[in-house]
Every structure is written in structure tokens, then in C-alpha cells.
Write a protein that holds these residues in place. Structure first.
Motif, PDB file in Angstrom:
ATOM      1  N   ALA A  29      -9.682-103.761  50.714  1.00 30.41           N
ATOM      2  CA  ALA A  29      -9.715-104.674  51.602  1.00 30.41           C
ATOM      3  C   ALA A  29      -8.352-105.565  51.540  1.00 30.41           C
ATOM      4  O   ALA A  29      -7.593-106.009  52.474  1.00 30.41           O
ATOM      5  N   ASP A  30      -7.953-105.996  50.258  1.00 32.72           N
ATOM      6  CA  ASP A  30      -6.844-106.671  50.027  1.00 32.72           C
ATOM      7  C   ASP A  30      -6.380-106.503  48.569  1.00 32.72           C
ATOM      8  O   ASP A  30      -7.002-105.806  47.789  1.00 32.72           O
ATOM      9  N   MET A  31      -5.115-106.875  48.355  1.00 33.33           N
ATOM     10  CA  MET A  31      -4.519-106.763  47.009  1.00 33.33           C
ATOM     11  C   MET A  31      -5.606-107.298  45.727  1.00 33.33           C
ATOM     12  O   MET A  31      -5.755-106.723  44.821  1.00 33.33           O
ATOM     13  N   SER A  32      -6.033-108.364  46.084  1.00 30.72           N
ATOM     14  CA  SER A  32      -6.891-109.050  44.920  1.00 30.72           C
ATOM     15  C   SER A  32      -7.988-108.196  44.919  1.00 30.72           C
ATOM     16  O   SER A  32      -8.478-108.105  43.727  1.00 30.72           O
ATOM     17  N   GLY A  33      -8.644-107.626  45.821  1.00 32.72           N
ATOM     18  CA  GLY A  33     -10.024-106.991  45.530  1.00 32.72           C
ATOM     19  C   GLY A  33      -9.594-105.511  44.994  1.00 32.72           C
ATOM     20  O   GLY A  33     -10.302-105.154  43.976  1.00 32.72           O
ATOM     21  N   LEU A  34      -8.328-105.236  45.295  1.00 36.95           N
ATOM     22  CA  LEU A  34      -7.934-103.705  44.555  1.00 36.95           C
ATOM     23  C   LEU A  34      -7.771-103.900  43.144  1.00 36.95           C
ATOM     24  O   LEU A  34      -8.174-103.317  42.337  1.00 36.95           O
ATOM     25  N   LEU A  35      -6.972-105.209  42.913  1.00 36.18           N
ATOM     26  CA  LEU A  35      -6.633-105.337  41.385  1.00 36.18           C
ATOM     27  C   LEU A  35      -8.022-105.732  40.628  1.00 36.18           C
ATOM     28  O   LEU A  35      -8.157-105.264  39.533  1.00 36.18           O
ATOM     29  N   ALA A  36      -8.935-106.363  41.205  1.00 36.03           N
ATOM     30  CA  ALA A  36     -10.110-106.586  40.596  1.00 36.03           C
ATOM     31  C   ALA A  36     -10.931-105.531  40.232  1.00 36.03           C
ATOM     32  O   ALA A  36     -11.417-105.326  39.201  1.00 36.03           O
ATOM     33  N   GLU A  37     -11.021-104.622  41.162  1.00 33.08           N
ATOM     34  CA  GLU A  37     -11.732-103.314  40.901  1.00 33.08           C
ATOM     35  C   GLU A  37     -11.125-102.434  39.941  1.00 33.08           C
ATOM     36  O   GLU A  37     -11.611-101.979  39.047  1.00 33.08           O
ATOM     37  N   ALA A  38      -9.683-102.672  39.792  1.00 31.50           N
ATOM     38  CA  ALA A  38      -9.050-101.778  38.911  1.00 31.50           C
ATOM     39  C   ALA A  38      -9.217-102.262  37.468  1.00 31.50           C
ATOM     40  O   ALA A  38      -9.696-101.561  36.524  1.00 31.50           O
ATOM     41  N   LEU A  39      -9.173-103.556  37.489  1.00 31.43           N
ATOM     42  CA  LEU A  39      -9.485-104.173  36.209  1.00 31.43           C
ATOM     43  C   LEU A  39     -10.854-103.956  35.787  1.00 31.43           C
ATOM     44  O   LEU A  39     -11.094-103.763  34.383  1.00 31.43           O
ATOM     45  N   ARG A  40     -11.927-103.955  36.548  1.00 24.81           N
ATOM     46  CA  ARG A  40     -13.365-104.108  36.295  1.00 24.81           C
ATOM     47  C   ARG A  40     -13.513-102.691  35.829  1.00 24.81           C
ATOM     48  O   ARG A  40     -14.320-102.234  34.711  1.00 24.81           O
ATOM     49  N   ARG A  41     -12.861-101.476  36.477  1.00 24.83           N
ATOM     50  CA  ARG A  41     -13.127-100.045  35.936  1.00 24.83           C
ATOM     51  C   ARG A  41     -12.244 -99.942  34.642  1.00 24.83           C
ATOM     52  O   ARG A  41     -12.898 -99.038  33.650  1.00 24.83           O
ATOM     53  N   PHE A  42     -11.127-100.511  34.560  1.00 23.61           N
ATOM     54  CA  PHE A  42     -10.509-100.170  33.280  1.00 23.61           C
ATOM     55  C   PHE A  42     -11.488-100.831  32.006  1.00 23.61           C
ATOM     56  O   PHE A  42     -11.568-100.385  31.019  1.00 23.61           O
ATOM     57  N   LEU A  43     -11.782-102.086  32.277  1.00 22.79           N
ATOM     58  CA  LEU A  43     -12.740-102.743  30.891  1.00 22.79           C
ATOM     59  C   LEU A  43     -14.008-101.720  30.794  1.00 22.79           C
ATOM     60  O   LEU A  43     -14.506-101.813  29.793  1.00 22.79           O
ATOM     61  N   GLU A  44     -14.689-101.357  31.929  1.00 24.22           N
ATOM     62  CA  GLU A  44     -15.766-100.673  31.742  1.00 24.22           C
ATOM     63  C   GLU A  44     -15.565 -99.237  30.865  1.00 24.22           C
ATOM     64  O   GLU A  44     -16.566 -98.808  30.063  1.00 24.22           O
ATOM     65  N   SER A  45     -14.414 -98.534  31.366  1.00 23.38           N
ATOM     66  CA  SER A  45     -14.099 -97.353  30.628  1.00 23.38           C
ATOM     67  C   SER A  45     -13.651 -97.665  29.300  1.00 23.38           C
ATOM     68  O   SER A  45     -13.632 -96.521  28.453  1.00 23.38           O
ATOM     69  N   HIS A  46     -13.407 -98.959  28.917  1.00 29.37           N
ATOM     70  CA  HIS A  46     -12.782 -99.093  27.463  1.00 29.37           C
ATOM     71  C   HIS A  46     -13.796 -99.802  26.507  1.00 29.37           C
ATOM     72  O   HIS A  46     -13.702-100.254  25.566  1.00 29.37           O
TER      73      HIS A  46
END
Length: 67
Positions: A29-46
Motif C-alpha cells: 500500500a505504501d512505503m511505511s506498510g512495506l517496511l513494517a511488514e519487512a521488519l515484522r517478518r525479519f523479527l519473526e524469522s529471527h
């Protein structure tokens, strides 16, 4: 819901260009949403690595620390 926090980050141009393209293509939807999702996935995977680190520190404290 907690208030949102503004985070500033320096990103390499190649990464920024790819992220902008992702948003422009409608894949986010927007850059903020993209970065939030990327950070969430990174934190979950680590999360496992963090848990392992905490357990190792606790064991080390139990063996060598003051009980």
C-alpha cells in the motif's frame, strides 16, 4: 493500539529503488506498510535465535553466576 513511532533509516539506493517499485506496482500500500511488514517478518524469522541466546545466557549465569 499503541501510537506509531517515526523511525528514520539510511538505506542503500538499490534497496530504496526496489521498495519504491514494489509500492508503485501495487504490491504494498505504501512505503511505511512495506517496511513494517519487512521488519515484522525479519523479527519473526529471527525469534528462535533470540530465544536461544537468552537461554544460553541464563545457563551461563546459572553455571558461573551467583545463585
Amino acid at each position: 493500539m499503541s501510537p506509531k513511532i517515526l523511525i528514520q533509516a539510511e538505506l542503500p539506493p538499490e534497496l530504496t529503488d526496489r521498495a519504491r517499485s514494489f509500492v508503485e506496482e501495487g504490491r504494498a500500500a505504501d512505503m511505511s506498510g512495506l517496511l513494517a511488514e519487512a521488519l515484522r517478518r525479519f523479527l519473526e524469522s529471527h525469534a528462535g535465535e533470540l530465544t536461544e541466546s537468552i537461554v544460553i545466557n541464563d545457563v551461563d549465569w546459572g553455571v558461573h553466576g551467583n545463585l
